[in-house]
Design a protein around this motif. Structure first.
Motif, mmCIF file in Angstrom:
data_model
loop_
_atom_site.group_PDB
_atom_site.id
_atom_site.type_symbol
_atom_site.label_atom_id
_atom_site.label_comp_id
_atom_site.label_asym_id
_atom_site.label_seq_id
_atom_site.Cartn_x
_atom_site.Cartn_y
_atom_site.Cartn_z
ATOM 1 N N LEU A 1 0.832 -1.190 0.000
ATOM 2 C CA LEU A 1 0.000 0.000 0.000
ATOM 3 C C LEU A 1 0.872 1.248 0.000
ATOM 4 O O LEU A 1 2.004 1.225 0.496
ATOM 5 C CB LEU A 1 -0.920 0.012 1.224
ATOM 6 N N GLU B 1 -3.834 -2.499 -10.811
ATOM 7 C CA GLU B 1 -3.686 -3.509 -9.763
ATOM 8 C C GLU B 1 -2.739 -4.575 -10.272
ATOM 9 O O GLU B 1 -2.834 -5.009 -11.410
ATOM 10 C CB GLU B 1 -5.033 -4.147 -9.394
ATOM 11 N N ALA C 1 -2.302 -3.128 -4.237
ATOM 12 C CA ALA C 1 -3.715 -2.729 -4.275
ATOM 13 C C ALA C 1 -3.865 -1.256 -4.614
ATOM 14 O O ALA C 1 -4.566 -0.510 -3.922
ATOM 15 C CB ALA C 1 -4.385 -3.053 -2.946
ATOM 16 N N GLU D 1 -7.388 0.319 -5.237
ATOM 17 C CA GLU D 1 -8.332 0.358 -4.123
ATOM 18 C C GLU D 1 -8.140 1.583 -3.243
ATOM 19 O O GLU D 1 -8.744 1.700 -2.182
ATOM 20 C CB GLU D 1 -8.185 -0.922 -3.299
ATOM 21 N N ARG D 2 -7.293 2.496 -3.690
ATOM 22 C CA ARG D 2 -7.003 3.689 -2.891
ATOM 23 C C ARG D 2 -8.260 4.496 -2.616
ATOM 24 O O ARG D 2 -8.421 5.084 -1.539
ATOM 25 C CB ARG D 2 -5.969 4.541 -3.629
ATOM 26 N N PRO E 1 -12.618 2.262 -0.038
ATOM 27 C CA PRO E 1 -12.288 1.768 1.308
ATOM 28 C C PRO E 1 -12.726 0.338 1.574
ATOM 29 O O PRO E 1 -11.997 -0.419 2.226
ATOM 30 C CB PRO E 1 -13.018 2.756 2.228
ATOM 31 N N LYS F 1 -13.127 -2.233 -0.561
ATOM 32 C CA LYS F 1 -12.246 -3.169 -1.260
ATOM 33 C C LYS F 1 -10.862 -3.195 -0.619
ATOM 34 O O LYS F 1 -10.263 -4.257 -0.474
ATOM 35 C CB LYS F 1 -12.138 -2.769 -2.733
ATOM 36 N N ARG F 2 -10.392 -2.019 -0.228
ATOM 37 C CA ARG F 2 -9.077 -1.955 0.410
ATOM 38 C C ARG F 2 -9.091 -2.694 1.746
ATOM 39 O O ARG F 2 -8.138 -3.391 2.100
ATOM 40 C CB ARG F 2 -8.672 -0.504 0.617
ATOM 41 N N ARG F 3 -10.177 -2.555 2.471
ATOM 42 C CA ARG F 3 -10.297 -3.237 3.757
ATOM 43 C C ARG F 3 -10.287 -4.755 3.576
ATOM 44 O O ARG F 3 -9.692 -5.493 4.369
ATOM 45 C CB ARG F 3 -11.571 -2.795 4.460
ATOM 46 N N SER G 1 -8.784 -6.382 1.147
ATOM 47 C CA SER G 1 -7.405 -6.766 0.844
ATOM 48 C C SER G 1 -6.562 -6.786 2.107
ATOM 49 O O SER G 1 -5.717 -7.671 2.288
ATOM 50 C CB SER G 1 -6.803 -5.791 -0.170
ATOM 51 N N ILE G 2 -6.787 -5.825 2.983
ATOM 52 C CA ILE G 2 -6.036 -5.775 4.237
ATOM 53 C C ILE G 2 -6.318 -7.011 5.078
ATOM 54 O O ILE G 2 -5.410 -7.613 5.662
ATOM 55 C CB ILE G 2 -6.384 -4.484 5.012
ATOM 56 N N ARG H 1 -2.759 4.479 6.517
ATOM 57 C CA ARG H 1 -2.914 3.069 6.165
ATOM 58 C C ARG H 1 -2.499 2.164 7.327
ATOM 59 O O ARG H 1 -3.131 1.126 7.565
ATOM 60 C CB ARG H 1 -2.067 2.728 4.937
#
Length: 350
Positions: free
Chosen positions: A115, A143, A164, A167-168, A171, A173-175, A177-178, A202
């Motif tokens: 990230l 991606e 990712a 996904e910036r 949120p 989708k980023r979550r 991935s996290i 992040r």
């Protein structure tokens, strides 16, 4: 007509023009000169009247011609010899997932989520890990998902890397991935203060997401490596090492790096391996890069069986066909992990 070097088969003159038409697609006018060399019969029978043995030969030859056409139309890849061309029909047909194939254990598989803000050098850092060259020209990353397979000390290992970048601004989708990541690489540019501020955000987001997944009352320490990239740039630094330690804490694994000249890269990769419980030989400087075909023959063997497990020098291969699992698959993975720890009714991604 020769079918192979050891056997000759002679076809009757009857139907020879139809045979040429069926195999090559030429019209009768295209082979007039060749036909003149053959004494014509008053009437040419249909190809269907050719004896069964001859028809079998015709089908075999036609099939071989089609295969040759496909190989000629397919792009070729240069081998290390420089002159020999390797047809793509020898390349793997699908991605290699060691865990799905039962060739390694879950603890030997690691997903690293990368990230950071745009233009900080995330892609070139990943290129360093994959054994690729530095790219001067910048192209925004939508991606990227990469997979590198290792053979170290008789064991197989797998590292998946998810950049990712797309996904910036998403949120949820980023979550997700996290929550699927085992370790994290957060990258900022030493000459860009805003990129450092984003890394701080992040990091807090990762801590909060992991705490909710594990049903903890307070944010927990996470396996993360912070990378201050572009150490080679002569412009004044916007972020000092002392500030990083003050804001993120002394116990955070922090490295100042240059993806361009390789400064600090080895330390970053070793730290990621240590946090993920993998051998230090996963660092690019400590293993030999081989082709995916060589890796398959060594670790997988014929027909998907487990290959050689002898003690050989550490080596690795990049799986160029690897693609990110679907969001549905990632969500199921998160739900299973959440159920294992907490047994909740559902896992909140938003």
């Amino acid at each position: 007509m020769e079918v192979n070097a050891n056997q000759k088969i002679y076809l009757p003159v009857d139907g020879i023009l139809e045979l040429f038409n069926s195999l090559t697609g030429h019209h009768e006018s295209d082979i007039t000169q060749s036909a003149a060399l053959i004494t014509p019969l008053p009437q040419h029978p249909k190809v269907s009247n050719i004896p069964k043995t001859s028809m079998g030969i015709i089908k075999t030859v036609k099939g071989r011609l089609k295969q040759q056409d496909k190989r000629a139309a397919s792009p070729c890849r240069s081998s290390s010899s420089g002159n020999r061309q390797v047809s793509t029909d020898r390349l793997p047909k699908r991605s290699v997932d060691l865990l799905e194939l039962g060739l390694t254990k879950r603890r030997n598989c690691l997903r690293i989520v990368v990230l950071g803000a745009p233009k900080v050098g995330k892609t070139n850092i990943l290129h360093r890990f994959l054994g690729k060259d530095f790219e001067e020209h910048y192209e925004p990353t939508v991606e990227d998902f990469h997979r590198k397979l290792f053979h170290i000390g008789g064991e197989a290992y797998q590292i998946d890397l998810l950049d990712a970048a797309s996904e910036r601004d998403f949120p949820a989708k980023r979550r997700l991935s996290i929550l699927t990541g085992d370790t994290f690489l957060l990258v900022f540019s030493l000459d860009d203060r805003e990129s450092f501020n984003e890394v701080c955000e992040r990091l807090n987001e990762i801590k909060d997401a992991r705490a909710k997944l594990l049903n903890l009352k307070h944010p927990t320490r996470v396996p993360v490596v912070i990378c201050g990239n572009k150490a080679d740039v002569t412009a004044p630094r916007a972020v000092r090492r002392s500030e990083v330690a003050e804001i993120l804490g002394e116990d955070v694994a922090y490295f100042e790096t240059s993806a361009k000249d390789g400064t600090g890269m080895d330390g970053v990769f070793r730290a990621l391996a240590t946090l993920g419980g993998l051998p230090g030989e996963t660092s690019p400087s400590r293993h030999q890069l081989i082709s995916i075909l060589s890796y398959q023959s060594m670790c997988i063997g014929p027909r998907g069986r487990r290959g050689s497990r002898g003690l050989v020098a550490p080596c690795a291969a990049v799986d160029t066909l690897a693609r990110r699992p679907s969001f549905t698959s990632d969500l199921r993975l998160v739900l299973r992990s959440s159920t294992k720890h907490n047994k909740p009714e559902r896992c909140q991604i938003q």
